[in-house]
Design a protein around this motif. Structure first.
Motif, short mmCIF file in Angstrom:
data_model
loop_
_atom_site.label_atom_id
_atom_site.label_comp_id
_atom_site.label_asym_id
_atom_site.label_seq_id
_atom_site.Cartn_x
_atom_site.Cartn_y
_atom_site.Cartn_z
N LYS A 178 0.83 -1.21 0.00
CA LYS A 178 0.00 0.00 0.00
C LYS A 178 0.87 1.26 0.00
O LYS A 178 0.55 2.24 -0.69
CB LYS A 178 -0.95 -0.01 1.20
CG LYS A 178 -2.01 -1.10 1.14
CD LYS A 178 -2.95 -1.02 2.32
CE LYS A 178 -4.06 -2.07 2.22
NZ LYS A 178 -3.51 -3.46 2.16
N ILE B 121 2.31 1.72 -3.52
CA ILE B 121 1.32 2.31 -4.43
C ILE B 121 1.15 3.80 -4.16
O ILE B 121 1.04 4.61 -5.08
CB ILE B 121 -0.04 1.60 -4.30
CG1 ILE B 121 0.06 0.15 -4.78
CG2 ILE B 121 -1.13 2.34 -5.07
CD1 ILE B 121 0.38 -0.02 -6.24
N SER C 139 0.04 10.06 -8.78
CA SER C 139 -1.37 9.68 -8.86
C SER C 139 -1.86 9.55 -10.30
O SER C 139 -2.63 8.64 -10.62
CB SER C 139 -2.23 10.67 -8.08
OG SER C 139 -2.08 11.98 -8.60
N TYR D 294 -0.39 6.34 -11.69
CA TYR D 294 -1.05 5.15 -11.14
C TYR D 294 -2.45 4.98 -11.71
O TYR D 294 -2.86 3.85 -12.02
CB TYR D 294 -1.11 5.22 -9.62
CG TYR D 294 -1.79 4.01 -9.03
CD1 TYR D 294 -1.24 2.74 -9.17
CD2 TYR D 294 -3.01 4.13 -8.36
CE1 TYR D 294 -1.86 1.62 -8.65
CE2 TYR D 294 -3.65 3.01 -7.85
CZ TYR D 294 -3.07 1.77 -8.00
OH TYR D 294 -3.70 0.65 -7.50
N ASP D 295 -3.17 6.08 -11.86
CA ASP D 295 -4.52 5.98 -12.45
C ASP D 295 -4.46 5.38 -13.85
O ASP D 295 -5.32 4.59 -14.25
CB ASP D 295 -5.18 7.36 -12.50
CG ASP D 295 -5.62 7.84 -11.11
OD1 ASP D 295 -5.68 6.99 -10.20
OD2 ASP D 295 -5.89 9.04 -10.96
N LEU E 151 -2.06 3.33 -15.02
CA LEU E 151 -1.72 1.91 -14.89
C LEU E 151 -2.94 1.09 -14.49
O LEU E 151 -3.17 -0.01 -15.03
CB LEU E 151 -0.60 1.73 -13.84
CG LEU E 151 0.74 2.38 -14.16
CD1 LEU E 151 1.72 2.15 -13.02
CD2 LEU E 151 1.32 1.84 -15.46
N LYS E 152 -3.71 1.63 -13.58
CA LYS E 152 -4.91 0.92 -13.12
C LYS E 152 -5.93 0.81 -14.25
O LYS E 152 -6.53 -0.26 -14.45
CB LYS E 152 -5.51 1.66 -11.91
CG LYS E 152 -6.64 0.92 -11.23
CD LYS E 152 -6.92 1.50 -9.85
CE LYS E 152 -7.26 2.98 -9.91
NZ LYS E 152 -7.69 3.52 -8.61
N MET E 153 -6.12 1.88 -15.01
CA MET E 153 -7.08 1.87 -16.10
C MET E 153 -6.69 0.87 -17.18
O MET E 153 -7.55 0.19 -17.77
CB MET E 153 -7.18 3.28 -16.71
CG MET E 153 -8.17 3.39 -17.87
SD MET E 153 -8.21 5.04 -18.57
CE MET E 153 -6.62 5.11 -19.39
N ASP F 268 -4.82 -1.78 -16.70
CA ASP F 268 -4.57 -3.08 -16.08
C ASP F 268 -3.10 -3.49 -16.23
O ASP F 268 -2.77 -4.59 -16.65
CB ASP F 268 -5.48 -4.15 -16.69
CG ASP F 268 -5.50 -5.44 -15.86
OD1 ASP F 268 -5.25 -5.35 -14.64
OD2 ASP F 268 -5.74 -6.53 -16.44
N ASP G 164 0.44 -4.02 -14.22
CA ASP G 164 0.93 -4.33 -12.88
C ASP G 164 1.94 -3.28 -12.43
O ASP G 164 3.03 -3.18 -13.01
CB ASP G 164 1.57 -5.71 -12.89
CG ASP G 164 2.17 -6.09 -11.55
OD1 ASP G 164 1.84 -5.44 -10.54
OD2 ASP G 164 2.97 -7.05 -11.53
N PRO G 165 1.65 -2.49 -11.39
CA PRO G 165 2.58 -1.45 -10.95
C PRO G 165 3.85 -2.00 -10.33
O PRO G 165 4.86 -1.29 -10.24
CB PRO G 165 1.77 -0.66 -9.92
CG PRO G 165 0.76 -1.63 -9.41
CD PRO G 165 0.41 -2.49 -10.58
#
Length: 236
Positions: free
Chosen positions: A110, A113, A118, A121-122, A124-126, A128, A130-131
């Motif tokens: 956590k 991340i 930010s 990361y947004d 990478l998350k969108m 998919d 892997d960070p």
């Protein structure tokens, strides 16, 4: 003169005027400080290929260079090793450290991340991605004096935090503080359409792939030697 091996290439060559901060200095019990990851070439490429230009500007940061300068000039007595979170992400770094020093990294996923920019990361998350398996261009600092290091970085506007510690070798090179394994992958987390199509899954283990690569390297060297012998023979 020194050369630091980074992802199979030479990252820097120069005159060493103080002790080095190489990975071989990492020891059990050291705390792992990570600076904010704004990304570099990999993140910029991801953003360009996926039509997210606003993320590209987030990578225009010199905080990594400033961090290295501060460690060299002001924190050398407290820092034993540094490395960047580059190709293969922190999982790749952990694998190389584990092989070199027979150690494992235990991290708070956590906190890791939370130290990624930010916007990055947004994205990478969108997508998919892997960070933990991609280059975010953070700097990892290994120290026993984490408070001194973090305070000095904060004085210069560099966001950082302790994300974990170094421990004896466990089953995996890197695990989370709650015991979850972050298995090393052979390839970096796919970040462009073609890389996503190919993927990073394979029926072969990392060890088997490594053995095949070692064999291919030795074969290439043998062929080079044969060619050189033939060339030398032609001049005698």
């Amino acid at each position: 003169v020194i050369g630091e091996r980074i992802s199979g290439g030479v990252g820097a060559v120069g005159i060493l005027k103080s002790r080095d901060f190489s990975r071989k200095n990492i020891r059990k019990g050291m705390k792992i400080i990570m600076t904010e990851g704004n990304g570099g070439g990999t993140i910029a490429t991801t953003a360009i290929f996926n039509g997210i230009p606003e993320v590209v500007t987030e990578t225009f940061s010199f905080s990594d260079l400033l961090t290295c300068s501060l460690v060299r000039d002001s924190l050398a007595d407290y820092v034993y090793s540094m490395t960047d979170v580059t190709n293969g992400g922190i999982r790749g770094d952990a694998l190389e450290i584990s092989r070199m020093n027979n150690l494992s990294l235990v991290i708070d996923d956590k906190k890791f991340i939370s130290l990624i920019n930010s916007r990055v990361y947004d994205m990478l998350k969108m997508l998919d991605i892997d960070p933990f398996g991609i280059s975010i261009d953070s700097i990892l600092i290994f120290t026993y004096k984490e408070d001194i290091v973090i305070d000095k970085l904060r004085e210069h506007g560099i966001r950082s935090d302790v994300i974990g510690y170094v421990d004896d070798l466990k089953k995996y090179p890197i695990i989370t503080i709650d015991g979850r394994e972050l298995n090393p992958q052979f390839r970096e987390s796919p970040y462009t359409p073609i890389k996503k199509y190919i993927g990073n899954n394979t029926k072969f283990s990392v060890e088997e792939i490594s053995k095949r690569l070692d064999y291919a390297i030795e074969e290439a060297k043998r062929k080079i030697d044969d060619i050189l012998k033939n060339l030398k023979a032609s001049f005698t």
